[in-house]
Scaffold this active site. Structure first.
Site, PDB file in Angstrom:
ATOM      1  N   HIS A 116       0.856  -1.196   0.000  1.00 56.64           N
ATOM      2  CA  HIS A 116       0.000   0.000   0.000  1.00 56.64           C
ATOM      3  C   HIS A 116       0.885   1.237   0.000  1.00 56.64           C
ATOM      4  O   HIS A 116       1.408   1.638   1.032  1.00 56.64           O
ATOM      5  CB  HIS A 116      -0.937  -0.003   1.207  1.00 56.64           C
ATOM      6  CG  HIS A 116      -1.900  -1.148   1.201  1.00 56.64           C
ATOM      7  ND1 HIS A 116      -3.043  -1.146   0.425  1.00 56.64           N
ATOM      8  CD2 HIS A 116      -1.869  -2.352   1.829  1.00 56.64           C
ATOM      9  CE1 HIS A 116      -3.684  -2.292   0.597  1.00 56.64           C
ATOM     10  NE2 HIS A 116      -2.994  -3.038   1.440  1.00 56.64           N
TER      11      HIS A 116
ATOM     12  N   GLU B 252       6.108  10.812  -1.766  1.00 56.50           N
ATOM     13  CA  GLU B 252       5.165  11.891  -1.420  1.00 56.50           C
ATOM     14  C   GLU B 252       4.136  12.112  -2.528  1.00 56.50           C
ATOM     15  O   GLU B 252       3.703  13.231  -2.788  1.00 56.50           O
ATOM     16  CB  GLU B 252       5.881  13.216  -1.104  1.00 56.50           C
ATOM     17  CG  GLU B 252       7.202  13.141  -0.389  1.00 56.50           C
ATOM     18  CD  GLU B 252       7.184  12.363   0.916  1.00 56.50           C
ATOM     19  OE1 GLU B 252       6.151  11.792   1.264  1.00 56.50           O
ATOM     20  OE2 GLU B 252       8.219  12.317   1.574  1.00 56.50           O
TER      21      GLU B 252
ATOM     22  N   ALA C  63       5.991  17.861   3.379  1.00 57.38           N
ATOM     23  CA  ALA C  63       7.157  17.316   2.702  1.00 57.38           C
ATOM     24  C   ALA C  63       7.131  17.622   1.211  1.00 57.38           C
ATOM     25  O   ALA C  63       8.173  17.903   0.598  1.00 57.38           O
ATOM     26  CB  ALA C  63       7.239  15.810   2.936  1.00 57.38           C
ATOM     27  N   ARG C  64       5.959  17.555   0.600  1.00 59.75           N
ATOM     28  CA  ARG C  64       5.849  17.853  -0.833  1.00 59.75           C
ATOM     29  C   ARG C  64       6.282  19.284  -1.125  1.00 59.75           C
ATOM     30  O   ARG C  64       6.889  19.566  -2.159  1.00 59.75           O
ATOM     31  CB  ARG C  64       4.405  17.654  -1.295  1.00 59.75           C
ATOM     32  CG  ARG C  64       3.974  16.214  -1.367  1.00 59.75           C
ATOM     33  CD  ARG C  64       2.470  16.100  -1.517  1.00 59.75           C
ATOM     34  NE  ARG C  64       2.043  14.710  -1.488  1.00 59.75           N
ATOM     35  CZ  ARG C  64       0.829  14.297  -1.147  1.00 59.75           C
ATOM     36  NH1 ARG C  64      -0.086  15.196  -0.804  1.00 59.75           N
ATOM     37  NH2 ARG C  64       0.528  13.015  -1.152  1.00 59.75           N
TER      38      ARG C  64
ATOM     39  N   LEU D  24      26.786  16.601 -21.858  1.00 63.00           N
ATOM     40  CA  LEU D  24      28.050  16.053 -21.374  1.00 63.00           C
ATOM     41  C   LEU D  24      28.479  14.806 -22.140  1.00 63.00           C
ATOM     42  O   LEU D  24      29.604  14.327 -21.956  1.00 63.00           O
ATOM     43  CB  LEU D  24      27.954  15.728 -19.881  1.00 63.00           C
ATOM     44  CG  LEU D  24      28.363  16.865 -18.937  1.00 63.00           C
ATOM     45  CD1 LEU D  24      27.350  18.000 -18.972  1.00 63.00           C
ATOM     46  CD2 LEU D  24      28.529  16.356 -17.509  1.00 63.00           C
TER      47      LEU D  24
ATOM     48  N   ARG E 286      34.238  22.470 -23.288  1.00 60.04           N
ATOM     49  CA  ARG E 286      34.437  21.267 -24.102  1.00 60.04           C
ATOM     50  C   ARG E 286      34.489  21.645 -25.584  1.00 60.04           C
ATOM     51  O   ARG E 286      33.564  22.282 -26.103  1.00 60.04           O
ATOM     52  CB  ARG E 286      33.286  20.288 -23.850  1.00 60.04           C
ATOM     53  CG  ARG E 286      33.239  19.079 -24.788  1.00 60.04           C
ATOM     54  CD  ARG E 286      34.377  18.119 -24.549  1.00 60.04           C
ATOM     55  NE  ARG E 286      34.138  16.860 -25.252  1.00 60.04           N
ATOM     56  CZ  ARG E 286      34.998  15.847 -25.261  1.00 60.04           C
ATOM     57  NH1 ARG E 286      36.139  15.938 -24.594  1.00 60.04           N
ATOM     58  NH2 ARG E 286      34.714  14.740 -25.922  1.00 60.04           N
TER      59      ARG E 286
END
Length: 397
Positions: free
Chosen positions: A149, A376, A255-256, A351, A281
């Protein structure tokens, strides 16, 4: 009178929208403090931690974060910093720019475990746990998700039954950040009176937290299973103000919100790595940043990064004004994590083969964000939250 071109500051590639103008001096000081700590204590080591799949010295790191005031940062009293939600968001941004695992440590400690006790606990529970959690002396975890769950926590099987004046908890929780190093766990369980929250000292007989290994994401983070085998707790272990599923979901909202900011920290780190690489580069006799396709990628990455930061700032100001809605947090989490993943993947293409090397942060952030996308609330769950809010029709079931 509008400023003339000669009086305008030059375009800043690091802040193209001038978002720093939205911050106070105190906001900037908080950001600088957390950025310096992350740069000193995390960035020099995190690639090695990630490669080894461990977070050594987590208790020492927690105490240092407590000394910064980063644990339970936006809570008031009990040794908490009482910072604004924007300042907490800026801290999450800088922590996740170092690594998602470090931001997860702080987020679970403050926004889940500490917030649950602060918002729903008794005064005795607050006095017992919050000062030590704010200082980092005690690490906390939050047990809601179960093996069967995740997106449907209402179906949880962990059960708490009364035995005289005691509670007895039996069940399992899964994917629990900080679990095996926690001194206290906030555990959610079914009871005869509905879903309740419990403050569980982890030294109780019957409690175990085996660490989950073989992860390819959040490797510099402690992730555990919680096993509760008839864990006996006193009557006052229950969170008195937490009744029903709304209580843990409210914690998840806290938390979100941190993820809305934190995901942009991961995106910023990858964008900066790609921009620096593109400038230096050389292929076909010149820096690859001078080619149209590379510039198009960088422009699109910058657009989504700074739009995401603007969204985070807006939600933070609404949070501080106490006008932020749960659906708006879903809006931010869905957009910012999804765009952060796309930024990281695009950075990897710039990269080239070096993009998969741990000498650069890109692949580490990209794999971490695959977990951030899920926890979350998955992207699909937040789409349904917004779909219901837009249409008035519930498509969850």
């Amino acid at each position: 009178m509008p400023a003339t071109p000669s009086t305008l500051p030059p375009f800043d590639p690091e802040d193209p929208l001038g978002l720093d103008d939205l911050l106070t001096d105190e906001d900037r000081a908080v950001r600088a403090t957390v950025r310096q700590w992350a740069g000193d204590r995390v960035l020099p080591h995190v690639a090695d931690w990630y490669e080894r799949g461990e977070l050594p010295g987590i208790r020492e790191l927690a105490r240092e974060l407590g000394a910064l005031g980063a644990l339970g940062m936006s809570l008031t009293g009990y040794g908490c910093a009482g910072a604004s939600h924007v300042q907490y968001g800026l801290a999450c941004l800088e922590l996740e720019a170092a690594d998602s695992g470090i931001r997860s440590l702080v987020s679970v400690q403050g926004s889940l475990a500490m917030y649950a006790i602060w918002r729903f606990g008794s005064e005795e529970q607050k006095q017992q746990w919050l000062p030590r959690m704010a200082s980092g002396e005690v690490i906390g975890c939050f047990g809601l998700t179960e093996p069967d769950h995740g997106s449907d926590p209402a179906g949880m099987r962990t059960y708490a039954e009364r035995d005289g004046s005691d509670w007895v908890l039996t069940g399992r929780k899964m994917w629990i950040t900080n679990g095996s190093v926690a001194g206290v766990a906030v555990v959610w369980a079914r009871t005869d009176d509905g879903i309740r929250g419990f403050v569980v000292p982890t030294d109780r007989p019957g409690f175990a937290a085996p660490e989950i290994k073989h992860k390819w994401s959040l490797r510099a983070s402690v992730t555990s299973e919680l096993v509760l085998d008839e864990v006996r707790l006193p009557a006052d272990a229950v969170l008195p103000e937490a009744r029903g599923l709304g209580a843990p979901l409210r914690c998840l909202g806290q938390a979100r919100y941190g993820i809305v900011w934190g995901s942009m920290g991961a995106a910023r780190a990858c964008f900066e790595a790609a921009l620096d690489y593109a400038r230096t580069r050389e292929q076909f006799g010149r820096p690859i940043g001078g080619f149209q396709l590379t510039q198009a990628k960088l422009a699109d990455m910058a657009l989504e990064l700074h739009k995401g930061l603007l969204l985070a700032h807006h939600l933070g100001r609404r949070f501080d004004a106490r006008t932020l809605l749960p659906e708006q947090i879903s809006f931010g989490k869905l957009n910012n994590v999804r765009e952060a993943i796309d930024i990281c993947r695009t950075a990897r293409t710039i990269l080239g083969a070096n993009g998969i090397s741990l000498e650069y942060p890109v692949m580490r952030h990209a794999t971490n964000l695959e977990s951030v996308l899920t926890y979350e609330g998955t992207a699909e769950m937040h789409q349904l939250v917004l779909g219901k809010a837009l249409t008035g029709l519930d498509a969850f079931r």
